[in-house]
Design a protein around this motif. Structure first.
Motif, PDB file in Angstrom:
ATOM      1  N   ASN A 120      39.384  35.223  39.199  1.00 50.73           N
ATOM      2  CA  ASN A 120      38.632  35.609  38.013  1.00 50.73           C
ATOM      3  C   ASN A 120      39.502  35.536  36.758  1.00 50.73           C
ATOM      4  O   ASN A 120      39.037  35.149  35.687  1.00 50.73           O
ATOM      5  CB  ASN A 120      38.107  37.044  38.201  1.00 50.73           C
ATOM      6  CG  ASN A 120      37.001  37.381  37.234  1.00 50.73           C
ATOM      7  OD1 ASN A 120      37.230  37.519  36.048  1.00 50.73           O
ATOM      8  ND2 ASN A 120      35.785  37.513  37.746  1.00 50.73           N
ATOM      9  N   VAL A 121      40.773  35.870  36.908  1.00 48.75           N
ATOM     10  CA  VAL A 121      41.680  35.868  35.750  1.00 48.75           C
ATOM     11  C   VAL A 121      42.346  34.504  35.556  1.00 48.75           C
ATOM     12  O   VAL A 121      42.504  34.028  34.438  1.00 48.75           O
ATOM     13  CB  VAL A 121      42.751  36.978  35.926  1.00 48.75           C
ATOM     14  CG1 VAL A 121      43.848  36.854  34.870  1.00 48.75           C
ATOM     15  CG2 VAL A 121      42.089  38.351  35.859  1.00 48.75           C
ATOM     16  N   MET A 122      42.723  33.854  36.643  1.00 41.10           N
ATOM     17  CA  MET A 122      43.573  32.660  36.541  1.00 41.10           C
ATOM     18  C   MET A 122      42.843  31.346  36.824  1.00 41.10           C
ATOM     19  O   MET A 122      43.441  30.269  36.693  1.00 41.10           O
ATOM     20  CB  MET A 122      44.752  32.786  37.512  1.00 41.10           C
ATOM     21  CG  MET A 122      45.637  34.011  37.250  1.00 41.10           C
ATOM     22  SD  MET A 122      46.906  34.227  38.511  1.00 41.10           S
ATOM     23  CE  MET A 122      47.979  32.826  38.186  1.00 41.10           C
ATOM     24  N   GLY A 123      41.586  31.417  37.247  1.00 41.00           N
ATOM     25  CA  GLY A 123      40.881  30.191  37.615  1.00 41.00           C
ATOM     26  C   GLY A 123      41.613  29.490  38.755  1.00 41.00           C
ATOM     27  O   GLY A 123      42.180  30.144  39.643  1.00 41.00           O
ATOM     28  N   GLU A 124      41.618  28.172  38.740  1.00 44.06           N
ATOM     29  CA  GLU A 124      42.250  27.420  39.825  1.00 44.06           C
ATOM     30  C   GLU A 124      43.777  27.578  39.856  1.00 44.06           C
ATOM     31  O   GLU A 124      44.421  27.283  40.861  1.00 44.06           O
ATOM     32  CB  GLU A 124      41.886  25.936  39.719  1.00 44.06           C
ATOM     33  CG  GLU A 124      40.601  25.582  40.451  1.00 44.06           C
ATOM     34  CD  GLU A 124      40.627  25.935  41.926  1.00 44.06           C
ATOM     35  OE1 GLU A 124      40.089  27.002  42.287  1.00 44.06           O
ATOM     36  OE2 GLU A 124      41.194  25.166  42.719  1.00 44.06           O
ATOM     37  N   LYS A 141      50.619  39.421  31.376  1.00 44.36           N
ATOM     38  CA  LYS A 141      49.312  39.624  30.732  1.00 44.36           C
ATOM     39  C   LYS A 141      48.169  39.451  31.748  1.00 44.36           C
ATOM     40  O   LYS A 141      47.200  40.215  31.764  1.00 44.36           O
ATOM     41  CB  LYS A 141      49.156  38.609  29.591  1.00 44.36           C
ATOM     42  CG  LYS A 141      47.916  38.820  28.765  1.00 44.36           C
ATOM     43  CD  LYS A 141      47.828  37.812  27.643  1.00 44.36           C
ATOM     44  CE  LYS A 141      46.466  37.916  26.957  1.00 44.36           C
ATOM     45  NZ  LYS A 141      46.190  36.791  26.094  1.00 44.36           N
ATOM     46  N   GLU A 142      48.324  38.443  32.625  1.00 42.69           N
ATOM     47  CA  GLU A 142      47.289  38.216  33.646  1.00 42.69           C
ATOM     48  C   GLU A 142      47.221  39.379  34.633  1.00 42.69           C
ATOM     49  O   GLU A 142      46.133  39.766  35.081  1.00 42.69           O
ATOM     50  CB  GLU A 142      47.556  36.899  34.368  1.00 42.69           C
ATOM     51  CG  GLU A 142      47.241  35.680  33.505  1.00 42.69           C
ATOM     52  CD  GLU A 142      47.825  34.376  34.043  1.00 42.69           C
ATOM     53  OE1 GLU A 142      47.308  33.314  33.671  1.00 42.69           O
ATOM     54  OE2 GLU A 142      48.825  34.428  34.814  1.00 42.69           O
ATOM     55  N   ARG A 171      44.433  44.154  36.698  1.00 42.01           N
ATOM     56  CA  ARG A 171      44.329  45.618  36.828  1.00 42.01           C
ATOM     57  C   ARG A 171      42.992  46.106  36.252  1.00 42.01           C
ATOM     58  O   ARG A 171      42.332  46.968  36.828  1.00 42.01           O
ATOM     59  CB  ARG A 171      45.488  46.303  36.096  1.00 42.01           C
ATOM     60  CG  ARG A 171      46.750  46.454  36.923  1.00 42.01           C
ATOM     61  CD  ARG A 171      47.851  47.115  36.092  1.00 42.01           C
ATOM     62  NE  ARG A 171      47.382  48.330  35.420  1.00 42.01           N
ATOM     63  CZ  ARG A 171      47.394  49.555  35.965  1.00 42.01           C
ATOM     64  NH1 ARG A 171      47.858  49.723  37.184  1.00 42.01           N
ATOM     65  NH2 ARG A 171      46.940  50.588  35.287  1.00 42.01           N
ATOM     66  N   GLY A 172      42.614  45.534  35.137  1.00 42.50           N
ATOM     67  CA  GLY A 172      41.343  45.911  34.509  1.00 42.50           C
ATOM     68  C   GLY A 172      40.163  45.649  35.439  1.00 42.50           C
ATOM     69  O   GLY A 172      39.233  46.455  35.530  1.00 42.50           O
ATOM     70  N   LEU A 173      40.218  44.527  36.157  1.00 45.36           N
ATOM     71  CA  LEU A 173      39.131  44.196  37.090  1.00 45.36           C
ATOM     72  C   LEU A 173      39.113  45.152  38.288  1.00 45.36           C
ATOM     73  O   LEU A 173      38.045  45.507  38.791  1.00 45.36           O
ATOM     74  CB  LEU A 173      39.285  42.752  37.583  1.00 45.36           C
ATOM     75  CG  LEU A 173      39.016  41.671  36.543  1.00 45.36           C
ATOM     76  CD1 LEU A 173      39.401  40.301  37.091  1.00 45.36           C
ATOM     77  CD2 LEU A 173      37.550  41.679  36.110  1.00 45.36           C
ATOM     78  N   ALA A 233      51.257  46.457  41.121  1.00 46.38           N
ATOM     79  CA  ALA A 233      50.561  46.827  39.880  1.00 46.38           C
ATOM     80  C   ALA A 233      49.071  47.040  40.139  1.00 46.38           C
ATOM     81  O   ALA A 233      48.458  47.958  39.582  1.00 46.38           O
ATOM     82  CB  ALA A 233      50.762  45.744  38.823  1.00 46.38           C
ATOM     83  N   LEU A 234      48.480  46.222  40.985  1.00 43.71           N
ATOM     84  CA  LEU A 234      47.047  46.379  41.296  1.00 43.71           C
ATOM     85  C   LEU A 234      46.813  47.629  42.151  1.00 43.71           C
ATOM     86  O   LEU A 234      45.858  48.373  41.925  1.00 43.71           O
ATOM     87  CB  LEU A 234      46.517  45.136  42.017  1.00 43.71           C
ATOM     88  CG  LEU A 234      46.666  43.796  41.284  1.00 43.71           C
ATOM     89  CD1 LEU A 234      45.893  42.701  42.017  1.00 43.71           C
ATOM     90  CD2 LEU A 234      46.185  43.883  39.846  1.00 43.71           C
TER      91      LEU A 234
END
Ligand SMILES: [Zn+2]
Length: 341
Positions: free
Chosen positions: A158-162, A172-173, A178-180, A220-221
């Motif tokens: 969702n954050v990084m695509g492929e 930053k990613e 973490r937000g997700l 972090a997650l």
């Protein structure tokens, strides 16, 4: 009528750890009203003489995320007495997802869980983006109780695509991920799952996205759960190495959350493995943390045919080439070393 339902003379296994005892169970308004020698009348009576009467079992490791969309009972779970299922294990979920990224998740399910692409394409109508929306989409449409973990693979895509299957994430990613995870937990997820099994690849032979995550990202997650003091962390590291227990220890200590690891096993090629695993997990509990090993309820016997090549798609094999053999060579065996989950 005193009861809506009376189950007579069953062998009651109540989940307390006691041996079974023979008793009647009276049900009123959807709840167990009484257990014992019951004399009241009932709208419906079931003679359970010689049969077990027990609360529904919980299957806490399933990959029904997609199947429940076309099979709301999660066949064959209820046939085995299971009334609650937990999905989203091993990093695999169908949410969160951005429009256009759906196929990245399909590729992972196709290969890791051997779910036919045809079934996923026909059976999954992508009517959600967030994890909470995915759960809401199931609301009122399923015939079993359902809970789920949010999968690291989906979060990363969702954050990084492929690029999720190509490289490390930036700081930053990781923050975006973490937000997700926060959003997923607030949307009803029971925790997070991740996957570092070196045998788990996508349909195109690329590693599943969570395998590209370093400890910093994963911790972090998982810190999201620590901050909320809620949820479990489900892991699959693959190969059952004893050194994995240092990782489980660190993760459990850092988050103070239960860590689920796979899997406590007996196999004849390593007859002492299970003892070593139990010895290795002991210090974690002694230090006050929780790291529960998942295990199999039946011996893990691998049946396969040469109709498809998934059992042979190890890292030394060509990633996508199917095995073509005459039908007369279709065989079954147990020595491929392949593990589905
Ligand atoms: Zn699994």
């Amino acid at each position: 009528m005193e009861y809506d339902l009376l189950i007579r003379r069953g062998r009651v296994v109540d989940g307390s750890g006691l041996p079974f005892y023979v008793a009647d169970v009276g049900v009123k308004d959807g709840k167990i009203a009484e257990v014992g020698k019951l004399k009241g009348s009932a709208a419906k009576t079931i003679d359970a003489d010689g049969l077990a009467v027990a609360p529904g079992f919980i299957d806490h490791h399933t990959h029904l995320d997609a199947q429940l969309l076309w099979d709301p009972y999660g066949t064959c779970e209820p046939q085995h007495g299971i009334t609650t299922v937990v999905m989203g294990n091993c990093g695999l979920t169908l949410a969160p997802v951005k429009s256009g990224d759906e196929d990245a998740l399909v590729k992972s399910f196709v290969r890791v869980e051997a779910i036919p692409r045809f079934a996923l394409e026909q059976g999954v109508k992508w009517a959600w983006h967030s994890y909470g929306e995915y759960l809401d989409n199931l609301e009122g449409k399923v015939g079993v109780n359902v809970g789920g973990l949010v999968g690291h693979i989906a979060v990363r895509h969702n954050v990084m695509g492929e690029e999720a299957v190509e490289r490390k994430a930036t700081a930053k990613e990781v923050q975006q991920m973490r937000g997700l995870v926060i959003e997923a937990i607030e949307g009803g997820a029971l925790g997070i799952s991740t996957n570092r099994n070196e045998r788990h690849m996508r349909e195109d032979g690329k590693p599943v996205a969570s395998r590209l995550a370093d400890d910093e990202e994963l911790f972090a997650l998982c810190d999201v759960l620590a901050e909320r003091n809620a949820g479990v962390i489900e892991t699959i590291l693959g190969r059952n190495k004893i050194e994995h227990f240092e990782f489980y220890h660190e993760l459990a200590k850092r988050t103070q959350r239960p860590v689920l690891w796979q899997s406590l096993q007996h196999r004849w090629t390593e007859p002492n493995l299970w003892r070593q695993q139990l010895d290795a997990v002991e210090p974690i509990f002694r230090d006050g943390y929780r790291a529960y090993g998942l295990s199999h309820t039946v011996p893990l016997v691998r049946h396969f045919t040469l109709k498809n090549s998934i059992p042979r798609r190890g890292k030394k094999c060509a990633p996508t080439s199917p095995i073509r053999v005459p039908r007369t060579f279709i065989a079954a065996g147990t020595s491929c070393g392949w593990k589905s989950s």
